[in-house]
Design a protein around this motif. Structure first.
Motif, PDB file in Angstrom:
ATOM      1  N   PRO A  36       0.812  -1.226   0.000  1.00  0.00           N
ATOM      2  CA  PRO A  36       0.000   0.000   0.000  1.00  0.00           C
ATOM      3  C   PRO A  36       0.840   1.270   0.000  1.00  0.00           C
ATOM      4  CG  PRO A  36      -0.911  -1.591   1.527  1.00  0.00           C
ATOM      5  CD  PRO A  36       0.408  -2.145   1.073  1.00  0.00           C
ATOM      6  N   LEU A  37       1.942   1.264   0.723  1.00  0.00           N
ATOM      7  CA  LEU A  37       2.796   2.451   0.762  1.00  0.00           C
ATOM      8  C   LEU A  37       3.371   2.753  -0.615  1.00  0.00           C
ATOM      9  CD1 LEU A  37       4.198   4.678   2.433  1.00  0.00           C
ATOM     10  CD2 LEU A  37       6.094   3.075   2.755  1.00  0.00           C
ATOM     11  N   LEU A  38       3.845   1.723  -1.299  1.00  0.00           N
ATOM     12  CA  LEU A  38       4.417   1.923  -2.619  1.00  0.00           C
ATOM     13  C   LEU A  38       3.344   2.382  -3.611  1.00  0.00           C
ATOM     14  CD1 LEU A  38       7.025  -0.297  -4.368  1.00  0.00           C
ATOM     15  CD2 LEU A  38       4.944   0.331  -5.595  1.00  0.00           C
ATOM     16  N   VAL A  39       2.189   1.726  -3.582  1.00  0.00           N
ATOM     17  CA  VAL A  39       1.103   2.080  -4.499  1.00  0.00           C
ATOM     18  C   VAL A  39       0.657   3.518  -4.274  1.00  0.00           C
ATOM     19  CG1 VAL A  39      -1.299   1.602  -5.116  1.00  0.00           C
ATOM     20  CG2 VAL A  39       0.303  -0.298  -4.760  1.00  0.00           C
ATOM     21  N   ASN A  40       0.453   3.895  -3.014  1.00  0.00           N
ATOM     22  CA  ASN A  40      -0.023   5.248  -2.716  1.00  0.00           C
ATOM     23  C   ASN A  40       1.028   6.311  -3.021  1.00  0.00           C
ATOM     24  OD1 ASN A  40      -2.688   4.680  -1.782  1.00  0.00           O
ATOM     25  ND2 ASN A  40      -1.837   3.901   0.131  1.00  0.00           N
ATOM     26  N   THR A  41       2.294   5.984  -2.828  1.00  0.00           N
ATOM     27  CA  THR A  41       3.362   6.932  -3.160  1.00  0.00           C
ATOM     28  C   THR A  41       3.418   7.172  -4.665  1.00  0.00           C
ATOM     29  OG1 THR A  41       4.644   6.233  -1.223  1.00  0.00           O
ATOM     30  CG2 THR A  41       5.829   7.407  -2.965  1.00  0.00           C
ATOM     31  N   ARG A  42       3.284   6.101  -5.436  1.00  0.00           N
ATOM     32  CA  ARG A  42       3.274   6.239  -6.895  1.00  0.00           C
ATOM     33  C   ARG A  42       2.097   7.102  -7.353  1.00  0.00           C
ATOM     34  NH1 ARG A  42       2.209   1.118  -8.515  1.00  0.00           N
ATOM     35  NH2 ARG A  42       4.394   0.489  -8.531  1.00  0.00           N
ATOM     36  N   LEU A  43       0.920   6.859  -6.767  1.00  0.00           N
ATOM     37  CA  LEU A  43      -0.263   7.642  -7.138  1.00  0.00           C
ATOM     38  C   LEU A  43      -0.092   9.114  -6.764  1.00  0.00           C
ATOM     39  CD1 LEU A  43      -3.109   5.174  -6.091  1.00  0.00           C
ATOM     40  CD2 LEU A  43      -2.415   5.783  -8.426  1.00  0.00           C
ATOM     41  N   THR A  44       0.530   9.366  -5.622  1.00  0.00           N
ATOM     42  CA  THR A  44       0.782  10.742  -5.198  1.00  0.00           C
ATOM     43  C   THR A  44       1.706  11.448  -6.180  1.00  0.00           C
ATOM     44  OG1 THR A  44       0.482  10.190  -2.852  1.00  0.00           O
ATOM     45  CG2 THR A  44       1.740  12.189  -3.354  1.00  0.00           C
ATOM     46  N   ALA A  45       2.773  10.759  -6.587  1.00  0.00           N
ATOM     47  CA  ALA A  45       3.712  11.351  -7.541  1.00  0.00           C
ATOM     48  C   ALA A  45       3.029  11.638  -8.876  1.00  0.00           C
ATOM     49  CB  ALA A  45       4.904  10.415  -7.747  1.00  0.00           C
ATOM     50  N   GLN A  46       2.197  10.721  -9.331  1.00  0.00           N
ATOM     51  CA  GLN A  46       1.494  10.926 -10.595  1.00  0.00           C
ATOM     52  C   GLN A  46       0.534  12.111 -10.501  1.00  0.00           C
ATOM     53  OE1 GLN A  46      -0.318   7.081 -11.189  1.00  0.00           O
ATOM     54  NE2 GLN A  46       1.540   6.182 -12.054  1.00  0.00           N
ATOM     55  N   ALA A  47      -0.197  12.177  -9.395  1.00  0.00           N
ATOM     56  CA  ALA A  47      -1.151  13.278  -9.225  1.00  0.00           C
ATOM     57  C   ALA A  47      -0.439  14.619  -9.113  1.00  0.00           C
ATOM     58  CB  ALA A  47      -2.009  13.029  -7.981  1.00  0.00           C
ATOM     59  N   LEU A  48       0.695  14.648  -8.403  1.00  0.00           N
ATOM     60  CA  LEU A  48       1.464  15.894  -8.286  1.00  0.00           C
ATOM     61  C   LEU A  48       1.997  16.319  -9.647  1.00  0.00           C
ATOM     62  CD1 LEU A  48       2.772  18.143  -6.624  1.00  0.00           C
ATOM     63  CD2 LEU A  48       4.701  16.591  -6.203  1.00  0.00           C
TER      64      LEU A  48
ATOM     65  N   LEU B 127       1.665  10.262   5.454  1.00  0.00           N
ATOM     66  CA  LEU B 127       0.975  10.838   4.297  1.00  0.00           C
ATOM     67  C   LEU B 127       0.358   9.766   3.411  1.00  0.00           C
ATOM     68  CD1 LEU B 127       3.499  13.652   3.339  1.00  0.00           C
ATOM     69  CD2 LEU B 127       1.313  13.886   4.546  1.00  0.00           C
ATOM     70  N   SER B 128       0.853   8.545   3.493  1.00  0.00           N
ATOM     71  CA  SER B 128       0.318   7.428   2.718  1.00  0.00           C
ATOM     72  C   SER B 128       0.026   6.266   3.648  1.00  0.00           C
ATOM     73  CB  SER B 128       1.316   6.975   1.642  1.00  0.00           C
ATOM     74  OG  SER B 128       1.563   8.005   0.701  1.00  0.00           O
TER      75      SER B 128
ATOM     76  N   ASN C 197      -2.995  10.215   1.239  1.00  0.00           N
ATOM     77  CA  ASN C 197      -2.716   9.510  -0.012  1.00  0.00           C
ATOM     78  C   ASN C 197      -2.673  10.497  -1.182  1.00  0.00           C
ATOM     79  OD1 ASN C 197      -2.482   6.915   1.215  1.00  0.00           O
ATOM     80  ND2 ASN C 197      -4.706   6.879   1.459  1.00  0.00           N
ATOM     81  N   ASP C 198      -3.544  10.318  -2.190  1.00  0.00           N
ATOM     82  CA  ASP C 198      -3.545  11.250  -3.330  1.00  0.00           C
ATOM     83  C   ASP C 198      -4.812  12.100  -3.364  1.00  0.00           C
ATOM     84  OD1 ASP C 198      -5.206   9.122  -3.940  1.00  0.00           O
ATOM     85  OD2 ASP C 198      -4.703   9.109  -6.069  1.00  0.00           O
TER      86      ASP C 198
END
Length: 344
Positions: A79-91, A280-281, A313-314
């Motif tokens: 979950p941490l990796l998935v949410n971090t990736r989504l955050t980076a994409q959204a940013l 944050l995630s 998260n995102d």
């Protein structure tokens, strides 16, 4: 000029704590070995700590931790990796909308993808300006400090280092505070919503000795909690700050989260909500420790309703706030198309 493509010269690197590659015991052991070997995480002399780590901790703890990871692992992975990736994409998308010519990347302090390799990849792609954002709102030497350590060690081997900026903390940033407050309001507006008897802000714990030596972490956690409570219009007796994830026998900053919720239940408090503003995630500390272990402890102690409020998260409001934070840090760097046109 309309057909000219401008290549971003600046990159943002979001850094999270880390996660094992899988829920297998060997992968969890490898991750814990790296994490618990960090001198900032465990400050005991390595001559004393390393024998303990390799003879008592690593032979036992990975199996227990692997079971906990398995309880929250998703088809997409950690979950941490998935949410971090989504955050980076959204940013990245938010910054594009704002006209910023900057790439957003992400890495883990421990585990994969690692920070050192991420920095090398940015160098090899020609970025000469890097903004590093540790994904910890509250500063501690054990978190943001150790992110800086990796950067310093890596740059020791480089002949040509990039311009570097580093976000130390944003525990009192208005956008961050409002994003957390809004996530709580949204939870209270749901069908099973309404305000609880107590709202608990649970932050990751830290050895008391770290604070005694000058680490500002606890002070910043308390300030964040007070600011979020104020944004929600809560009276002082409607909320409290506590600390989770204690490791070892050493005294950590208090009050501890699980004993706190058990005590509240014993005092007749029937409903509590727990939110974790320092995370944050969503990750093992929130999804397993809080929403499973602490949840069950409160109910066993006599509580009637326990609700965990998910990390940012995102969430769009958080992504907006994060874009504001990095936008301020990018000031002076040529990250807009109009800036690059002028340079030509």
């Amino acid at each position: 000029m309309a057909n000219v493509e401008f290549k971003p010269q600046a990159a943002i690197l979001l850094v999270q704590l880390g996660t094992p590659d899988s829920t297998s015991v060997p992968d969890v052991r490898r991750y814990l070995r790296e994490f618990l070997s960090d001198r900032r995480v465990v400050e005991t002399s390595p001559w004393i700590w390393q024998p303990i780590l390799h003879t008592l901790v690593l032979p036992r703890r990975p199996k227990e931790s692997a079971q906990k990871y398995a309880a929250i692992w998703t088809e997409a992975g950690s979950p941490l990796l998935v949410n971090t990736r989504l955050t980076a994409q959204a940013l990245s998308e938010e910054l594009k909308i704002r006209g910023r010519l900057v790439e957003v990347h992400w890495a883990m302090r421990y585990g994969n993808p690692g920070m050192a390799q991420a920095l090398r990849d940015l160098r090899d792609r020609g970025f000469d300006k890097v903004l590093v954002v540790p994904m910890y709102p509250q500063y501690s030497a054990t978190t943001s400090g150790t992110v800086f350590d990796v950067i310093a060690r890596e740059f020791l081997t480089w002949r040509d280092i990039p311009s570097l900026r580093f976000v130390k903390s944003f525990h009192d940033d208005p956008g961050y505070i409002e994003a957390v407050a809004d996530s709580i309001r949204q939870r209270w507006r749901q069908a099973d919503g309404g305000r609880p008897d107590r709202l608990i802000f649970s932050f990751h714990g830290l050895p008391q000795s770290c604070v005694d030596q000058g680490d500002p972490y606890q002070k910043q956690c308390e300030e964040s909690g007070a600011l979020i409570a104020a944004a929600l219009g809560l009276a002082r007796d409607e909320w409290l700050v506590s600390y989770q994830s204690r490791f070892g026998r050493e005294e950590w900053i208090q009050p501890y989260t699980q004993p706190t919720v058990e005590k509240l239940a014993g005092q007749g408090v029937k409903t509590i909500d727990v939110v974790c503003p320092g995370f944050l995630s969503d990750c093992i500390e929130t999804l397993e420790e809080i929403d499973m272990e602490v949840h069950n402890a409160f109910m066993r102690a006599g509580g009637r309703r326990f609700r965990y409020i998910h990390c940012l998260n995102d969430a769009p409001l958080w992504i907006h706030a994060l874009a504001e934070i990095v936008g301020s840090e990018l000031s002076g760097w040529k990250t807009r198309e109009v800036d690059l046109v002028r340079r030509r």
